[in-house]
Design an enzyme around this catalytic site. Structure first.
Site, PDB file in Angstrom:
ATOM      1  N   SER A   1      44.257  39.144  25.947  1.00  0.00           N
ATOM      2  CA  SER A   1      43.429  39.574  27.073  1.00  0.00           C
ATOM      3  C   SER A   1      44.255  40.427  28.024  1.00  0.00           C
ATOM      4  CB  SER A   1      42.850  38.384  27.853  1.00  0.00           C
ATOM      5  OG  SER A   1      42.484  38.741  29.169  1.00  0.00           O
TER       6      SER A   1
ATOM      7  N   TYR B   1      44.425  31.594  34.938  1.00  0.00           N
ATOM      8  CA  TYR B   1      44.116  32.210  33.646  1.00  0.00           C
ATOM      9  C   TYR B   1      45.161  33.281  33.334  1.00  0.00           C
ATOM     10  CZ  TYR B   1      41.348  34.535  29.989  1.00  0.00           C
ATOM     11  OH  TYR B   1      40.908  35.086  28.808  1.00  0.00           O
TER      12      TYR B   1
END
Length: 232
Positions: free
Chosen positions: A137, A150
């Site tokens: 990501s 995250y």
């Protein structure tokens, strides 16, 4: 064509499902790993191949990873390609993210990637062949509002992966770090509204780019690829 054994974590939906389908269409044996058996079984039935295996696994448990990966190798042979795709995200202001959410993201995103990579590395080094695809990501490249923990977990995966690339640099093992933006998956159901999700990338397109990046080619290797939405 040589049939490869491909193991994909987080295979029940989204990018994992797309990669599993495409690898199966290429004729490879695909092992689907996830937490929800019904999702994996549904995908296996949709793929319609006799070269599909299903295993439930909590990647955050080192003991479980070791045990299940041993079973997978015993029942289906050595693992040629590992796709570390399992991930979870909880988004809020940094001070509001709960202890449970912190544990979940670090345990699944970071520790899960490490444990699964460790489960295949020794054998890949012995055979001097193999591919590890880390689905990371763009949160592993830059900090983002409401994504502090995250991002921390994904920055950790980035550090682990960059180090891994150096560790296997004198072998024929290929490690790819795939940094992508948001895709049209249920990952974003509680974060974006329907219109916002509609403008995200299609996981099938992302899967195609990843497959093209790990395709064996003479005199080159792709250590990382960044795939962004137009809106990023």
């Amino acid at each position: 064509m040589e049939v490869k054994h491909v193991v994909i974590t987080g295979a029940g939906s989204g990018l994992g499902s797309s990669l599993a389908t495409k690898y199966s269409e290429m004729g490879h044996h695909v092992t689907l790993i996830g937490r929800t058996f019904s999702k994996l079984k549904s995908l296996a039935e949709k793929i319609q191949s006799d070269k599909v295996s299903v295993y439930t696994l909590d990647v955050s448990s080192a003991q479980e990873v070791s045990q299940v990966f041993a079973e997978i190798k015993e029942e289906n042979g050595p693992i040629d390609i590992l796709v570390n795709n399992a991930g979870v995200g909880v988004f809020d202001d940094a001070e509001k993210i709960t202890n449970d959410a912190v544990d979940q993201m670090i345990d699944i995103n970071l520790k899960g990637t490490i444990f699964c990579s460790q489960a295949v590395l020794s054998e890949m080094k012995e055979r001097n062949t193999g591919t590890i695809i880390q689905v990371i990501s763009t949160a592993g490249l830059t900090g983002k509002v409401s994504e502090s923990v995250y991002c921390a977990s994904k920055f950790g995966v980035r550090g682990f992966t960059e180090s891994l690339v150096k560790e296997v640099s004198d072998t024929d093992i290929h490690v790819l770090a795939a940094y992508m933006g948001g895709m049209k998956t249920n990952f974003w159901d509680d974060i974006y509204d329907k219109d916002e999700i509609e403008h995200l990338m299609d996981p099938d397109d992302v899967a195609d780019i990843i497959l093209a990046s790990v395709k064996p080619r003479k005199n080159l290797t792709v250590p990382e690829v960044v795939i962004k939405n137009h809106i990023n």
